[in-house]
Enzyme design. Structure first.
Site, short mmCIF file in Angstrom:
data_model
loop_
_atom_site.label_atom_id
_atom_site.label_comp_id
_atom_site.label_asym_id
_atom_site.label_seq_id
_atom_site.Cartn_x
_atom_site.Cartn_y
_atom_site.Cartn_z
N LYS A 73 -21.05 47.52 7.40
CA LYS A 73 -21.44 48.14 7.76
C LYS A 73 -21.10 49.86 7.44
O LYS A 73 -20.79 49.79 6.36
CB LYS A 73 -21.18 48.62 9.16
CG LYS A 73 -20.10 48.76 9.75
CD LYS A 73 -19.17 50.27 9.56
CE LYS A 73 -19.83 51.28 8.92
NZ LYS A 73 -19.04 52.43 8.48
N TYR A 99 -21.63 52.39 15.36
CA TYR A 99 -20.80 53.03 16.19
C TYR A 99 -21.42 53.07 17.82
O TYR A 99 -21.18 51.91 18.59
CB TYR A 99 -19.27 53.35 16.35
CG TYR A 99 -18.39 52.02 14.71
CD1 TYR A 99 -18.50 51.01 14.84
CD2 TYR A 99 -18.95 52.88 13.63
CE1 TYR A 99 -17.34 50.48 13.38
CE2 TYR A 99 -18.30 52.48 12.25
CZ TYR A 99 -17.69 51.41 12.27
OH TYR A 99 -16.53 51.09 11.78
P1 NAD Z 1 -14.79 54.16 -0.87
O1 NAD Z 1 -15.82 54.97 -1.46
O2 NAD Z 1 -13.12 54.52 -0.17
O3 NAD Z 1 -15.17 53.39 -1.78
C1 NAD Z 1 -15.99 52.53 -2.68
C2 NAD Z 1 -16.19 51.67 -3.78
O4 NAD Z 1 -17.01 51.13 -3.99
C3 NAD Z 1 -14.95 52.28 -4.51
O5 NAD Z 1 -14.02 51.51 -4.92
C4 NAD Z 1 -15.97 52.63 -6.12
O6 NAD Z 1 -15.30 52.86 -7.09
C5 NAD Z 1 -16.78 51.86 -5.61
N1 NAD Z 1 -17.89 51.61 -6.54
C6 NAD Z 1 -18.71 51.21 -6.89
N2 NAD Z 1 -19.92 51.42 -7.43
C7 NAD Z 1 -20.14 52.83 -7.19
C8 NAD Z 1 -21.22 53.72 -7.11
N3 NAD Z 1 -21.93 53.31 -7.78
N4 NAD Z 1 -19.92 55.28 -6.69
C9 NAD Z 1 -19.30 55.18 -5.80
N5 NAD Z 1 -18.16 54.39 -5.48
C10 NAD Z 1 -18.56 53.21 -6.25
O7 NAD Z 1 -15.28 53.77 0.47
P2 NAD Z 1 -14.73 53.19 1.87
O8 NAD Z 1 -15.11 53.33 2.76
O9 NAD Z 1 -14.06 51.85 1.53
O10 NAD Z 1 -16.71 52.08 2.01
C11 NAD Z 1 -17.02 51.42 1.45
C12 NAD Z 1 -18.07 50.52 2.85
O11 NAD Z 1 -16.75 50.12 3.60
C13 NAD Z 1 -18.95 51.23 2.92
O12 NAD Z 1 -20.03 50.43 3.82
C14 NAD Z 1 -18.80 51.66 4.23
O13 NAD Z 1 -19.40 51.38 5.77
C15 NAD Z 1 -17.24 50.67 5.58
N6 NAD Z 1 -16.65 50.82 6.10
C16 NAD Z 1 -15.92 50.12 7.01
C17 NAD Z 1 -15.08 50.14 7.86
C18 NAD Z 1 -14.93 49.51 8.91
O14 NAD Z 1 -14.20 49.81 9.85
N7 NAD Z 1 -15.76 48.44 9.46
C19 NAD Z 1 -14.37 51.71 7.47
C20 NAD Z 1 -14.78 52.52 6.09
C21 NAD Z 1 -15.85 52.00 4.90
#
Ligand code: NAD
Length: 371
Positions: A140, A226
């Site tokens: 999401k 949410y």
């Molecule tokens: P994050 O920034 O920690 O991780 C993102 C990942 O994408 C990194 O490994 C990064 O290297 C990679 N990436 C690839 N191309 C990129 C670019 N162009 N710019 C930046 N990063 C790039 O983010 P996250 O918190 O892991 O979130 C990722 C997804 O998961 C989002 O859609 C977020 O909303 C979702 N999420 C969901 C929940 C949940 O409870 N369902 C919780 C946290 C995050």
């Protein structure tokens, strides 16, 4: 196979059959039941994007899952590939980068691709995964806007692959209980509702979450979704109209995305619920009033520690590993060819609401039709 081997195999089957015939009916049935209770083969999941959520929640949850396991990874960072393959025993042939990702179509170890990238990349990798013949879970918010969600749904349909959104709370017992209380009108019809979700952003000022092109928006896209879901799954209805306003106390940090947004959702039958999202307030609650009582959750939307009560007593449910439950459920849906309770259409419905909220913010808080 020579004829003597053939013979001995037939003889063995016959002896085996006789053996079963000699057993009592009761023990035969229990032996058959034990057979069918054997765990099936686990489906292989490949995580795309090894950031905070993939590393902190999904990979550990996959270690506990019963119907799926961490079979592969897709990353743009070679050092992460080395680290993850050691930590989770992932074979080299199941490690991809964003360029060679499409080759995953030739890899029978991978059944499901889980897209855990910044929002702007969800559409591309969901579509590429489906075209590579894989079922998809996408995090999401599903995409930057509803139109992109529609394209993702169409691409998965065309490829005959299942698409699910990472809505873990649909598997969380307290949230499932508020769905029951609201949708089945256990305390009568809902008369009012208020939902809020947010946190005080203290992270990197250059992170993708603060860039409109990568995140699509701020607290509303990330956290407000949410609260919108909460209103939709508690009432069991789809909102018709929305109006919204916003506040920005730190325009420097939040120059590209929304900081705090307040909205009202108008549902069929006249119910109007309120909601809010923020990157500058620690909120996380769901509160409903109904004709004969009320119920609430706080914290409502976290990974654990969910708590709540109703006007006539506490809500006592176990804390579970939500990510494990969500992924195990999807794996079972794939195995049994059954629809998921959180399909792409669920992500699309939220994005239609979010698109309308942004339209309202652009139109001085006017009521906007959703969809
Ligand atoms: P994050 O920034 O920690 O991780 C993102 C990942 O994408 C990194 O490994 C990064 O290297 C990679 N990436 C690839 N191309 C990129 C670019 N162009 N710019 C930046 N990063 C790039 O983010 P996250 O918190 O892991 O979130 C990722 C997804 O998961 C989002 O859609 C977020 O909303 C979702 N999420 C969901 C929940 C949940 O409870 N369902 C919780 C946290 C995050």
């Amino acid at each position: 196979m020579n004829s003597s081997k053939k013979f001995s195999r037939r003889a063995f089957i016959r002896t085996g059959a006789l053996g079963v015939g000699a057993l009592s009916l009761g023990s035969t049935l229990s032996a058959l039941a034990a057979c069918s209770a054997q765990p099936q083969k686990k489906l292989g999941i490949a995580l795309v994007g090894l950031g905070g959520y993939a590393g902190g929640q999904l990979a550990p949850a996959l270690q506990q899952a019963q119907y799926c396991y961490l079979a592969g990874i897709v990353t743009g960072t070679p050092s992460k590939a080395v680290e993850w393959s050691k930590k989770y025993n992932i074979s080299q042939k199941n490690i991809y980068n964003y360029q060679n990702f499409d080759e995953i179509k030739n890899n029978p170890d991978i059944d499901i691709v889980y897209v855990v990238l910044p929002v702007a990349l969800h559409k591309e990798f969901t579509i590429r995964a489906a075209q590579a013949g894989k079922h998809v879970i996408c995090e999401k918010p599903m995409a930057l806007n509803a139109r992109d969600c529609e394209e993702m749904i169409a691409a998965c349909k065309k490829a005959n692959r299942m698409l699910s959104i990472g809505y873990r709370l649909h598997f969380e017992p307290h949230n499932m209980e508020v769905m029951r209380l609201g949708q089945q009108k256990v305390l009568g019809k809902i008369t009012s509702m208020d939902n809020g979700n947010g946190f005080k952003y203290g992270g990197d000022p250059n992170a993708w979450r603060l860039k409109k092109a990568l995140a699509g928006g701020g607290g509303l896209m990330d956290m407000g979704i949410y609260a919108i879901q909460g209103a939709r799954y508690t009432t069991g209805m789809e909102p018709l109209k929305v109006r919204a306003r916003q506040e920005k106390t730190n325009p420097e940090l939040f120059k590209e995305v929304d900081e705090t947004v307040f909205w009202e959702l108008q549902f069929p039958g006249g119910l109007v619920t309120t909601g809010k999202s923020s990157y500058n307030n620690n909120w996380g609650y769901l509160r409903a009033k109904a004709e004969r009582g009320s119920f609430e959750l706080e914290p409502a939307y976290g990974y654990g520690g969910i708590a709540g009560k109703r006007s006539d007593g506490p809500l006592l449910f176990p804390q579970i590993n939500q990510q494990q439950a969500q992924m195990d459920d999807f794996a079972q849906c794939v195995m049994n060819n059954k629809p998921t309770r959180v399909p792409g259409e669920e992500g699309l419905k939220d994005m239609r609401v979010i698109d309308a909220i942004y339209r309202s913010l652009d139109n001085s808080g006017n009521w906007e039709t959703i969809g």
